[in-house]
Design a protein around this motif. Sequence first.
Motif, PDB file in Angstrom:
ATOM      1  N   CYS A 224      -8.478  -6.782   0.358  1.00 59.95           N
ATOM      2  CA  CYS A 224      -8.097  -5.202   1.288  1.00 59.95           C
ATOM      3  C   CYS A 224      -9.083  -4.458   1.043  1.00 59.95           C
ATOM      4  O   CYS A 224     -10.461  -4.579   1.462  1.00 59.95           O
ATOM      5  CB  CYS A 224      -8.440  -4.474  -0.492  1.00 59.95           C
TER       6      CYS A 224
ATOM      7  N   ASN B  87      -7.002  -1.475  -7.721  1.00 61.58           N
ATOM      8  CA  ASN B  87      -8.066  -0.474  -6.668  1.00 61.58           C
ATOM      9  C   ASN B  87      -7.638   0.679  -6.476  1.00 61.58           C
ATOM     10  O   ASN B  87      -7.736   1.297  -5.209  1.00 61.58           O
ATOM     11  CB  ASN B  87      -7.157  -1.396  -5.799  1.00 61.58           C
TER      12      ASN B  87
ATOM     13  N   LYS C  48     -10.413   3.058  -4.434  1.00 57.95           N
ATOM     14  CA  LYS C  48      -9.947   3.130  -3.457  1.00 57.95           C
ATOM     15  C   LYS C  48      -8.948   2.997  -2.664  1.00 57.95           C
ATOM     16  O   LYS C  48      -7.485   3.464  -3.052  1.00 57.95           O
ATOM     17  CB  LYS C  48     -10.108   1.774  -2.770  1.00 57.95           C
TER      18      LYS C  48
ATOM     19  N   CYS D 287     -10.846  -1.937   3.350  1.00 56.62           N
ATOM     20  CA  CYS D 287     -10.136   0.184   2.585  1.00 56.62           C
ATOM     21  C   CYS D 287     -11.047   0.742   3.579  1.00 56.62           C
ATOM     22  O   CYS D 287     -12.066   0.646   4.254  1.00 56.62           O
ATOM     23  CB  CYS D 287     -11.526  -0.024   1.249  1.00 56.62           C
TER      24      CYS D 287
ATOM     25  N   VAL E 191      -6.625   1.815   0.885  1.00 56.27           N
ATOM     26  CA  VAL E 191      -7.199   0.928   1.029  1.00 56.27           C
ATOM     27  C   VAL E 191      -5.748   1.304   2.795  1.00 56.27           C
ATOM     28  O   VAL E 191      -4.473   1.161   2.822  1.00 56.27           O
ATOM     29  CB  VAL E 191      -5.911  -0.195   0.237  1.00 56.27           C
TER      30      VAL E 191
ATOM     31  N   ILE F 194       0.751  -1.430   0.179  1.00 55.39           N
ATOM     32  CA  ILE F 194      -0.252   0.295  -0.195  1.00 55.39           C
ATOM     33  C   ILE F 194       0.500   1.391   0.321  1.00 55.39           C
ATOM     34  O   ILE F 194       1.825   1.149   0.694  1.00 55.39           O
ATOM     35  CB  ILE F 194      -1.045   0.568   1.193  1.00 55.39           C
TER      36      ILE F 194
END
Length: 912
Positions: free
Chosen positions: A817, A800, A803, A819, A805, A781
């Motif tokens: 994941c 993704n 979003k 979020c 995360v 991340i």
Amino acid sequence: MAEFDNLPGGGKHTPPKDFVCPITSNLFDDPVTLETGQTYERRAIQEWLERGNSTCPITRQKLQINKLPKTNYVLKRLIASWQEQNIDSVPNQSENPQPEPEPEPNMKSILPSSSSSDSVISQATIDRTMSELQLAITNLCMSEVLKESEMAVLQIERFWQEVNMDVDIHSMLSRPAVVNGFEEILFNSVDPRVLKANIFLLCEMGFKDKDVIQTLTRVDTDVECIVALFKKGLMEAVVLIYLLRPSTASLVEMDMVDSLLKVIKKQEGDLIQMCLKPKTAALLLLGQMLGSGEESIGSSIAKTLISEKMIESIVCSLGAEWAEERIAAVGILLRCMEEDGKCRNTIADKADLAPILDSFMGAGDAERFEIVRFLSELVKLNRRTLNEQVLHIIKEEGAFNTMHTLLVYLETALQDQCPIVAGLLLQLDLLVEPGKMSIYREEAMDTLISCLRNSEFPTAQLAAAETIMSLQGRFTSSGKPLTRALLLKRAGLDKSYQTLMRMEQLRNSPEESEETTPQEEEKAADNWERKMAFVLASHEFGLLFEALAECIKSRYASLCSACFVSATWLIQMLNVFPDTGIQGAARVCLLKRFVSIFKSAKDVEDKALSLLALSVFIHDPEGLCDLRSSMKEIMKGLRELKKLSPLASQMLKVFSKGSGSCSQDFWSHKELVQVDCSENGEVLSIAYFKDKIFSGHSDGTIKVWTGRGSILHPIQEVREHTKAVTALAILHPGERLYSGSLDRTTRVWSVDDEVMHCVQVHDMKDQVHKLVVANSISCYIPQGAGVKIHSWNGGSKSLNTSKSVKCLALVCGKLYCGCHDNSIQIWNASNHRMVGSLPTVLDVRSMAISSELIYLGCKGGIVEIWGREKNNRVETLQSSKNGKVNCMTLDGNEEFLVIGTADGQIQAWGLS
């Protein structure tokens, strides 16, 4: 030599040779001289011609005369004159004169074809032979000249070989003094021809008269002398050694194996004809040595036989004329199979079993059991089709009904022999339709069960258990049952089976041709296994299960193990039987016992076998009910095995189905330990590897902990990151620990030794907030939205991106994941597509994924536990109330959950 003081041959003046008829050995009364110049008694030569002979007896020349000439009066007058001058020395015509020793013509050429008492030639020849034999015996025993004694041996041997009349030569030669004379020759002669003749005569006499053997064995050195001659190459001496009956210990001590093998290899045509074939004697002596009871000796001899490729030579003796030789061959081959089971293929291919089966009726009890053991071992080939061919031969060949013979023998066999006999009988019976009633089957089954239950005879119990286990019908090339390895394969632990099969391929020669394909072999093996298991399990409505259950509790480990494997096999086979209620009997007898084994067994293979048996009962409502009552007891074992065996996962799924309360009991966790490390700030990351816990802290520190009892002990602390350590991940194949930090680096640590140390540093160009690694990719991340996926080959991909995360988990190619909007999304890491989500409304800050559960760490120190199968919540844990759960990890067996919190706490729960 006192016995020879009165031997004929001295004291009288013998007549001139020309005065004596060469046929009658008496003085001429009516001499006639033939055209060849040879003179004979008229009556003797007349009889010779009337028998159809047309040649002169001495010269063998063809006679041209039609009638005999007139009497030779000149010779007759000379004889009369000599008689007047030597009136005291004239022999009676009925006595045996002693002619001067001279080379004689072949005896068979002059001996009559009839030995009737009124034959002049026959009686005269007998008289002459006896006279010459007496002289030879005198020379053997009295002469001080070795050459004369040696010539005497050859003469006596010639008489023995060629004389075919009612003459008791044996009684003349078997007296101790004469036997001693032969012995003297053995000690002193070096002439091979003389020694061979001497050995031949002693063997012939000893075979007929045990007194001769007693004379020869009075002194140990005599036996040693004969053995020495044998080892020097006088192969015929082996017969005399056998007749002397030396003790097994002395045979072993004299180291005769190599010499015995030379005789067995030798072509019989190269040896003289004797009372007993040298090969037979050698085989009998070899069998005696193998039966010495000394394991090391038997093993050494058997290895020599196999390495010298002697198996085929010994197999030939299975068809010998003499039953004792056949039995000895059985014992030798049985010992060879025990030493190296691969030789059973050669034996099965070359052996003629009919003579062995015929020998069974006349054999003693010990020999009968030897034959049964031999046949039982012979049908442990690694090809099922060949085993059944051999069984058909055993059943159908031989002069007697084999099955009836075995049934009768079963009634009198010793307790520890009965299971072997019953096992062979049961296999023969299975060659017919197993659905039909059979007295052989009933008796065999009753015997096996009776022996299993007889705790006063543990050897009989073990023999019965091992027999039942081997009846499954699959064997290695060495004849070892494959039952346990095959069951482990069926339970999901197929490493043992695959290892065995690889070894089998290495052992088997590539040139070995097979008449059947592997598919045909497997079909035959499956068919046999199904029929045999049905016969065993269905007898008396599952009575065998009760006996096996009793023996599984035995204090003898080998008995317990064999019965455990047999019971597992039979229970596992219940799945292929029609529903006849047998499974109920098996459940009553064995289910609780298998639950106990599954719960307490330390060995993972034993756990897997008991799991295989228990898995059968989950398909039966009553069995499943009984298992649910023991669910808590077996849960730990199921979790241990679920990574190894699909059966464990299947049973976990079965147990997890049901009411919510049941699920809560099923997934119960208990707090084990808590430690405060707030001095290093928040616990931001955590990892578990090989009983060590690694924690990453907000001050850039990485700590290493080990657990002892209910306390965590710090064993190392490093601080190479300049900012908070936000991620820790283990890459198992390389035994490397990856640490991610807000300092925009990822470090790789070696953790396979006592002290962790950094081996590599990666510049990530971005802050690393969470990190997961796999064999081909790493995911982390970054400071912004989404997740970055890096391939170890250098490529990267953002996932993704819509979003923000907060936490990650990578399991079996799926990326979980958590979020900021409290959603849990599940992505396919290979094609980067979302495949699912969890309907939680919590503020998830960390997660850990097991094969069955999803752990979610939230604000307020709450840990929610969800089932992966149904995406349902099964349990909630409360950690520290003062801080959120920052990080989570599981141990390799998924039994321990370890978390790190914002207030600097490390806590651990165990799956109870």
